[in-house]
Design a protein around this motif. Structure first.
Motif, mmCIF file in Angstrom:
data_model
loop_
_atom_site.group_PDB
_atom_site.id
_atom_site.type_symbol
_atom_site.label_atom_id
_atom_site.label_comp_id
_atom_site.label_asym_id
_atom_site.label_seq_id
_atom_site.Cartn_x
_atom_site.Cartn_y
_atom_site.Cartn_z
ATOM 1 N N UNK A 1 0.827 -1.185 0.000
ATOM 2 C CA UNK A 1 0.000 0.000 0.000
ATOM 3 C C UNK A 1 0.872 1.250 0.000
ATOM 4 N N UNK A 2 0.560 2.198 -0.862
ATOM 5 C CA UNK A 2 1.350 3.417 -0.989
ATOM 6 C C UNK A 2 1.199 4.291 0.246
ATOM 7 N N UNK A 3 2.324 4.692 0.811
ATOM 8 C CA UNK A 3 2.281 5.582 1.970
ATOM 9 C C UNK A 3 1.995 7.010 1.518
ATOM 10 N N UNK A 4 1.191 7.699 2.326
ATOM 11 C CA UNK A 4 0.872 9.096 2.051
ATOM 12 C C UNK A 4 1.723 9.981 2.954
ATOM 13 N N UNK A 5 2.454 10.908 2.336
ATOM 14 C CA UNK A 5 3.374 11.775 3.063
ATOM 15 C C UNK A 5 2.929 13.228 2.912
ATOM 16 N N UNK A 6 2.823 13.919 4.022
ATOM 17 C CA UNK A 6 2.523 15.342 4.003
ATOM 18 C C UNK A 6 3.830 16.116 3.958
ATOM 19 N N UNK A 7 3.935 17.076 3.045
ATOM 20 C CA UNK A 7 5.155 17.865 2.871
ATOM 21 C C UNK A 7 4.870 19.309 3.257
ATOM 22 N N UNK A 8 5.585 19.798 4.246
ATOM 23 C CA UNK A 8 5.504 21.204 4.644
ATOM 24 C C UNK A 8 6.761 21.899 4.123
ATOM 25 N N UNK A 9 6.577 22.737 3.117
ATOM 26 C CA UNK A 9 7.698 23.444 2.492
ATOM 27 C C UNK A 9 7.737 24.863 3.052
ATOM 28 N N UNK A 37 10.387 9.848 -6.510
ATOM 29 C CA UNK A 37 9.995 8.889 -5.475
ATOM 30 C C UNK A 37 8.493 8.623 -5.462
ATOM 31 N N UNK A 38 7.791 9.125 -6.470
ATOM 32 C CA UNK A 38 6.335 9.055 -6.470
ATOM 33 C C UNK A 38 5.786 7.683 -6.841
ATOM 34 N N UNK A 39 6.655 6.741 -7.220
ATOM 35 C CA UNK A 39 6.161 5.402 -7.521
ATOM 36 C C UNK A 39 5.847 4.623 -6.248
ATOM 37 N N UNK A 40 6.499 4.995 -5.128
ATOM 38 C CA UNK A 40 6.281 4.258 -3.882
ATOM 39 C C UNK A 40 5.622 5.086 -2.791
ATOM 40 N N UNK A 41 5.610 6.411 -2.978
ATOM 41 C CA UNK A 41 5.031 7.298 -1.985
ATOM 42 C C UNK A 41 4.153 8.336 -2.666
ATOM 43 N N UNK A 42 3.139 8.770 -1.956
ATOM 44 C CA UNK A 42 2.256 9.818 -2.454
ATOM 45 C C UNK A 42 2.480 11.067 -1.610
ATOM 46 N N UNK A 43 2.731 12.206 -2.265
ATOM 47 C CA UNK A 43 3.084 13.433 -1.556
ATOM 48 C C UNK A 43 2.017 14.502 -1.749
ATOM 49 N N UNK A 68 -0.655 23.713 11.530
ATOM 50 C CA UNK A 68 -0.806 22.944 10.291
ATOM 51 C C UNK A 68 -0.490 21.472 10.549
ATOM 52 N N UNK A 69 0.606 21.221 11.234
ATOM 53 C CA UNK A 69 1.034 19.844 11.477
ATOM 54 C C UNK A 69 0.051 19.106 12.389
ATOM 55 N N UNK A 70 -0.480 19.798 13.381
ATOM 56 C CA UNK A 70 -1.453 19.159 14.270
ATOM 57 C C UNK A 70 -2.671 18.675 13.490
ATOM 58 N N UNK A 71 -3.051 19.413 12.464
ATOM 59 C CA UNK A 71 -4.190 19.013 11.630
ATOM 60 C C UNK A 71 -3.831 17.882 10.684
ATOM 61 N N UNK A 72 -2.648 17.949 10.081
ATOM 62 C CA UNK A 72 -2.312 17.035 8.986
ATOM 63 C C UNK A 72 -1.702 15.709 9.436
ATOM 64 N N UNK A 75 -3.657 12.501 9.446
ATOM 65 C CA UNK A 75 -4.208 12.076 8.158
ATOM 66 C C UNK A 75 -3.190 11.360 7.265
ATOM 67 N N UNK A 76 -1.908 11.351 7.681
ATOM 68 C CA UNK A 76 -0.847 10.838 6.811
ATOM 69 C C UNK A 76 0.006 9.798 7.535
ATOM 70 N N UNK A 77 0.808 9.096 6.737
ATOM 71 C CA UNK A 77 1.704 8.079 7.289
ATOM 72 C C UNK A 77 3.026 8.668 7.767
ATOM 73 N N UNK A 78 3.328 9.870 7.350
ATOM 74 C CA UNK A 78 4.563 10.529 7.753
ATOM 75 C C UNK A 78 4.559 11.955 7.256
ATOM 76 N N UNK A 79 5.493 12.746 7.766
ATOM 77 C CA UNK A 79 5.584 14.154 7.410
ATOM 78 C C UNK A 79 7.020 14.499 7.050
ATOM 79 N N UNK A 80 7.164 15.264 5.971
ATOM 80 C CA UNK A 80 8.464 15.767 5.535
ATOM 81 C C UNK A 80 8.427 17.285 5.602
#
Length: 327
Positions: A1-9, A37-43, A68-72, A75-80
């Motif tokens: 299953x593809x992991x969903x990653x939240x990205x805070x830029x 890296x989008x074949x194994x992770x969703x950003x 923002x992070x407290x909300x997100x 909902x995700x498997x990890x945060x970058x």
């Protein structure tokens, strides 16, 4: 299953482009940096507006990013988090201390050179950061130059090489290269969590730092403490937490702490430990200063900012230092 990653830029050198005044933050990074890296992770990206050079970071930025992070995060498997290097360790520490009950990886990275620069360290740093999600960490960590460091205790140590960060007391949690992936992993115990709880951060928290040097510094600090609006102060003292036993200096510290000010005593030495070792430091301890053990400047700043924001006592700060393994 593809992991969903939240990205805070947030900005930083990693995504900068050249302008007539020098390097400036840019959004061009968003469409390409994580595509390999989008074949194994969703950003999913959140691009801060405005993007900043991290030397311009404010407590308002930290408060907003925490919200923002407290909300997100749930909902995700990890945060970058993509961040400039100048204050990356400060931000990493504020996130590590404020995001209580974190049971997912939150990885922070950046680079010494822009993504599109020749021989940039950005692509390998991004590759290592993305690979770090396979480690299933339950904490905030900095990934840089093929190493992953726990946030607490980490510092920026170089502006001249790709090895920009280190953690003198706690070392690296693991090492990464493109051929072998992660190796030399130092296992971290899993943490029980009742769910994410984010501590409040008051943008009006007043925390300062005083560094002792031989000569006028102790008198300057004494004069300043008598009139300061600061609610908490980091004292960078010598060696094991030693300081002059000058009567005026000690009295000014005692007056500050007796009025409710928090003062955290840390060593100037990168691998130092402020502790009750020498008699020379006794007067300072008796004046109400909290010896912070292995605490570095970045961790101390984050801890006192949250202490002021949440009304912690000196005893509560001492307990937090113990919980973090610093004393």
């Amino acid at each position: 299953m593809t992991k969903r990653i939240f990205v805070l830029y947030t900005g930083g050198t990693i995504g900068m482009s050249r302008s007539e005044h020098g390097l400036r933050p840019d959004t061009a990074l968003v469409g390409k940096a994580l595509a390999p890296f989008s074949d194994s992770l969703s950003f999913d990206w959140h691009v801060c507006d405005p993007l900043i050079d991290s030397s311009a970071v404010t407590l308002e930025n930290w408060r907003d990013w925490l919200a923002i992070l407290a909300e997100k995060i749930p909902q995700y498997d990890g945060t970058l988090v993509l961040h400039g290097t100048d204050t990356m360790a400060y931000t990493a520490n504020i996130l590590a201390l404020a995001l209580q009950g974190l049971n997912k990886p939150l990885v922070i990275t950046g680079s010494q050179l822009p993504y599109d620069a020749p021989d940039s360290d950005a692509p390998p740093n991004l590759a290592a950061a993305v690979a770090a999600f396979s480690l299933e960490l339950q904490e905030v960590a900095i990934v840089f130059n093929g190493k992953i460091f726990p946030a607490v205790g980490s510092s920026k140590v170089s502006t001249e090489t790709a090895a920009g960060f280190d953690n003198p007391h706690f070392g690296a949690l693991g090492r990464w290269n493109e051929t072998d992936g992660w190796h030399d992993i130092q296992p971290r115990p899993s943490k029980l969590s009742d769910g994410l709880n984010t501590l409040a951060l008051n943008p009006q928290a007043k925390v300062v730092c005083h560094t002792l040097t031989p000569g006028f510094a102790a008198q300057h600090m004494s004069d300043g403490l008598a009139h300061t609006a600061a609610q908490a102060a980091v004292l960078q003292s010598y060696g094991h937490g030693n300081a002059p036993s000058d009567e005026k200096f000690i009295q000014s510290v005692q007056t500050f702490t007796q009025k409710g000010g928090l003062m955290l005593n840390i060593s100037q030495v990168p691998q130092g430990c402020a502790a009750a070792v020498y008699a020379q430091g006794s007067a300072l301890r008796q004046a109400g200063v909290i010896n912070a053990g292995k605490c570095n400047l970045e961790t101390a700043t984050a801890l006192l900012t949250l202490a002021v924001s949440n009304g912690w006592t000196a005893d509560a700060v001492q307990q937090k230092l113990a919980d973090l393994g610093l004393v």
